[in-house]
Motif scaffolding. Structure first.
Motif, PDB file in Angstrom:
ATOM      1  N   TYR A   1      -4.596   6.396  -8.205  1.00  0.00           N
ATOM      2  CA  TYR A   1      -5.829   5.700  -8.539  1.00  0.00           C
ATOM      3  C   TYR A   1      -6.770   6.574  -9.360  1.00  0.00           C
ATOM      4  CZ  TYR A   1      -3.937   2.219  -5.506  1.00  0.00           C
ATOM      5  OH  TYR A   1      -3.106   1.273  -4.984  1.00  0.00           O
TER       6      TYR A   1
ATOM      7  N   LEU B   1     -13.512  -0.040  -7.199  1.00  0.00           N
ATOM      8  CA  LEU B   1     -13.844   1.381  -7.229  1.00  0.00           C
ATOM      9  C   LEU B   1     -13.856   1.904  -8.657  1.00  0.00           C
ATOM     10  CD1 LEU B   1     -11.848   2.752  -4.152  1.00  0.00           C
ATOM     11  CD2 LEU B   1     -14.286   2.256  -4.314  1.00  0.00           C
TER      12      LEU B   1
ATOM     13  N   HIS C   1      -2.276  -4.820  -0.030  1.00  0.00           N
ATOM     14  CA  HIS C   1      -2.947  -3.760   0.718  1.00  0.00           C
ATOM     15  C   HIS C   1      -2.580  -3.806   2.205  1.00  0.00           C
ATOM     16  CE1 HIS C   1      -4.667  -2.822  -3.037  1.00  0.00           C
ATOM     17  NE2 HIS C   1      -5.397  -3.922  -3.111  1.00  0.00           N
TER      18      HIS C   1
ATOM     19  N   PRO D   1      -9.389  -1.556  -5.290  1.00  0.00           N
ATOM     20  CA  PRO D   1      -9.235  -0.398  -6.183  1.00  0.00           C
ATOM     21  C   PRO D   1      -9.854  -0.638  -7.558  1.00  0.00           C
ATOM     22  CG  PRO D   1      -7.164  -0.876  -5.058  1.00  0.00           C
ATOM     23  CD  PRO D   1      -8.065  -2.047  -4.835  1.00  0.00           C
ATOM     24  N   SER D   2      -9.770  -1.876  -8.030  1.00  0.00           N
ATOM     25  CA  SER D   2     -10.433  -2.210  -9.289  1.00  0.00           C
ATOM     26  C   SER D   2     -11.943  -2.055  -9.145  1.00  0.00           C
ATOM     27  CB  SER D   2     -10.113  -3.646  -9.700  1.00  0.00           C
ATOM     28  OG  SER D   2      -8.725  -3.894  -9.651  1.00  0.00           O
TER      29      SER D   2
ATOM     30  N   TYR E   1      -8.197   4.557 -12.574  1.00  0.00           N
ATOM     31  CA  TYR E   1      -9.610   4.670 -12.938  1.00  0.00           C
ATOM     32  C   TYR E   1      -9.796   5.137 -14.378  1.00  0.00           C
ATOM     33  CZ  TYR E   1      -9.992   4.437  -7.819  1.00  0.00           C
ATOM     34  OH  TYR E   1      -9.870   4.084  -6.503  1.00  0.00           O
TER      35      TYR E   1
ATOM     36  N   ASP F   1     -17.070   2.279   1.151  1.00  0.00           N
ATOM     37  CA  ASP F   1     -16.103   1.314   0.633  1.00  0.00           C
ATOM     38  C   ASP F   1     -15.981   0.184   1.649  1.00  0.00           C
ATOM     39  OD1 ASP F   1     -14.203   0.188  -0.957  1.00  0.00           O
ATOM     40  OD2 ASP F   1     -12.610   1.595  -0.475  1.00  0.00           O
TER      41      ASP F   1
ATOM     42  N   ASN G   1      -4.201   9.374  -2.901  1.00  0.00           N
ATOM     43  CA  ASN G   1      -4.961   8.566  -3.856  1.00  0.00           C
ATOM     44  C   ASN G   1      -4.715   8.975  -5.304  1.00  0.00           C
ATOM     45  OD1 ASN G   1      -6.391   6.777  -2.083  1.00  0.00           O
ATOM     46  ND2 ASN G   1      -7.590   8.540  -1.417  1.00  0.00           N
TER      47      ASN G   1
ATOM     48  N   THR H   1      -0.851  -0.302  -0.889  1.00  0.00           N
ATOM     49  CA  THR H   1      -1.866   0.431  -1.650  1.00  0.00           C
ATOM     50  C   THR H   1      -1.290   1.695  -2.267  1.00  0.00           C
ATOM     51  OG1 THR H   1      -3.626  -0.419  -0.209  1.00  0.00           O
ATOM     52  CG2 THR H   1      -4.152   1.495  -1.569  1.00  0.00           C
ATOM     53  N   SER H   2      -0.735   2.568  -1.418  1.00  0.00           N
ATOM     54  CA  SER H   2      -0.132   3.803  -1.901  1.00  0.00           C
ATOM     55  C   SER H   2       0.739   4.374  -0.796  1.00  0.00           C
ATOM     56  CB  SER H   2      -1.195   4.829  -2.322  1.00  0.00           C
ATOM     57  OG  SER H   2      -1.991   5.211  -1.218  1.00  0.00           O
TER      58      SER H   2
ATOM     59  N   PRO I   1     -11.985  -3.118   1.020  1.00  0.00           N
ATOM     60  CA  PRO I   1     -10.554  -3.186   1.312  1.00  0.00           C
ATOM     61  C   PRO I   1     -10.301  -4.189   2.433  1.00  0.00           C
ATOM     62  CG  PRO I   1     -11.297  -0.910   1.233  1.00  0.00           C
ATOM     63  CD  PRO I   1     -12.530  -1.770   1.231  1.00  0.00           C
TER      64      PRO I   1
END
Length: 458
Positions: free
Chosen positions: A301, A258, A141, A255-256, A306, A55, A298, A158-159, A58
């Motif tokens: 997500y 991913l 983020h 995240p989109s 997703y 990844d 996560n 993010t979370s 980010p």
């Protein structure tokens, strides 16, 4: 044993962010577990497509490079190499590798979002974002910090690690710029927005049918009655895949990205000739279901965003089968900390240790239901106990031979995706080995990583 199913099960190994090397806490969580589950499923004759990657996009990555005072490309290359070395050392295999730096991948991700906007599925809206009044960064983020509105834990955009819920600059209490401490001010931008509430019926179907651990269901419970958020799929920002067409000037939110990659990756692996959203969606006809391996933080997500992206893209039926999640893994009683160098780095550890013992110990000590703690003393004691068993040495006092077949069967059943429990599998396998049974078993091969798994192109 051959499975009656002809569909493909996609097993998703989360893509590690290239803002640092992997430590054994990472391995002990989703990475080894996903590999073990994939190996066992293949041995049972099931069709499995294991999806891995890294990844890159980010803004944590750019933040880390700026804080270190290094060129971001050089830093990405260094950490990416260390992550891959850890995968190799730990014998983690995969069928397809998502490479965010590959031009074909970037074009595919940008194309998916552009087609969703052009066909009217994802509307372009005026959306009030937040911008730092001092440094003018778009706050999202790693660029924003505040307090989680659900549980009161400090969180970024993010979370929330405390409760696993979704956080953003718009939902955080008392948000501020994480880079300079500046105050937020409104920033109105026209961006693509995915209204998750439009997909509630589909998501509810997935929540009810999939195998989620109880703590995940607790996280999802907060969304059963509260409105699901509208999610920006791209931002006016300085890091990420550049958009084109009606989205020029924006970058795909990571995240989109991913979510789009989980659509594109299996489709490209199954039908390399496919091009464009419709053909990638058609390739999903071969996919029977998806299993995610992830940390608890996560949950939003992989259980909400997703699946909603797959639905928006046109995948006609719910695909989520379940998730295998983990809690935090501690090191000598404390959280792993890169800044304090309180870590056991996976690449270095695996270079010095027997990878079979490392895999077995980290599975034995896996934090699947509660936090567990790596100590060097317990690791050495485990190795001293297990090393003779791996070498076929004398069993010594332990499990009676008449009980060994049942214990071996328990080990192999614990490696099914439904009810996956690597810690139970190791304990049962070791009991069987102590009675002289199981050296050539599926459980032994899967847990130790013996035998080759495919390595997709990277």
């Amino acid at each position: 044993m051959t499975s009656e199913s002809t569909g493909v099960t996609v097993i998703v190994i989360p893509q590690p962010t290239v803002n640092g090397a992997l430590h054994i806490g990472h391995l002990c969580g989703p990475y080894l577990a996903a590999d073990i589950a994939s190996r066992a499923a293949r041995a049972r004759g099931e069709r499995v497509l294991t999806l891995a990657g890294v990844d890159v996009h980010p803004n944590y990555v750019l933040t880390k490079a700026e804080l270190q005072g290094v060129e971001v490309g050089e830093m990405v290359a260094r950490y990416r190499g260390q992550i891959q070395a850890a995968f190799d050392g730990a014998r983690i295999g995969y069928d397809a590798f998502l490479d965010p730096q590959a031009p074909d991948y970037q074009r595919a991700i940008a194309r998916i979002l552009r087609e969703l906007v052009e066909n009217g599925t994802v509307p372009m809206r005026e959306f009030t974002l937040l911008q730092c009044a001092d440094c003018e960064r778009t706050l999202h983020h790693s660029y924003v910090v505040g307090t989680c509105p659900a549980c009161g834990t400090g969180a970024n955009g993010t979370s929330c690690e405390g409760c696993g819920g979704f956080t953003s600059a718009q939902t955080l209490l008392d948000p501020s710029c994480a880079r300079c401490g500046g105050s937020p001010r409104p920033l109105v931008a026209t961006i693509p927005v995915l209204p998750l509430e439009d997909y509630r019926e589909r998501l509810t179907t997935e929540w009810l049918r999939a195998e989620w651990p109880m703590r995940m269901r607790t996280v999802l419970e907060q969304y059963r009655h509260a409105p699901l958020p509208d999610i920006p799929l791209a931002y006016p920002t300085n890091w990420g895949i550049e958009c084109d067409g009606p989205l020029a000037g924006l970058r795909v939110d990571f995240p989109s990205e991913l979510g789009f990659s989980y659509l594109y990756g299996p489709a490209h692996a199954l039908r390399p000739e496919a091009a464009g959203l419709a053909e990638w969606v058609a390739a999903w006809e071969e996919v029977e279901g998806v299993w995610h391996f992830n940390g608890m933080d996560n949950t939003f997500y992989f259980a909400i965003l997703y699946p909603a992206i797959l639905a928006a893209a046109g995948v006609p039926t719910a695909k989520a089968c379940g998730a295998v999640v983990n809690e935090l893994y501690l090191l000598e009683g404390k959280k792993f900390s890169t800044s304090r160098n309180h870590a056991v780095w996976a690449e270095e550890f695996l270079a010095a240790e027997d990878p079979e013992l490392v895999r077995l110990y980290l599975s034995w000590d896996r934090p699947d239901r509660y936090e567990t703690d790596f100590t060097h003393e317990s690791y050495q004691a485990f190795c001293a106990w297990v090393r003779p068993l791996l070498a076929g040495g004398p069993a010594g006092p332990g499990l009676p031979a008449a009980l060994a077949p049942a214990e071996l069967e328990r080990a192999e059943r614990a490696l099914h995706l439904n009810g996956f429990d690597a810690a139970l599998a190791v304990r049962s396998l070791l009991g069987a080995l102590g009675a002289g049974v199981g050296a050539d078993s599926v459980a032994m091969a899967a847990l130790t990583g013996r035998g080759a798994l495919p390595r997709g192109e990277r």
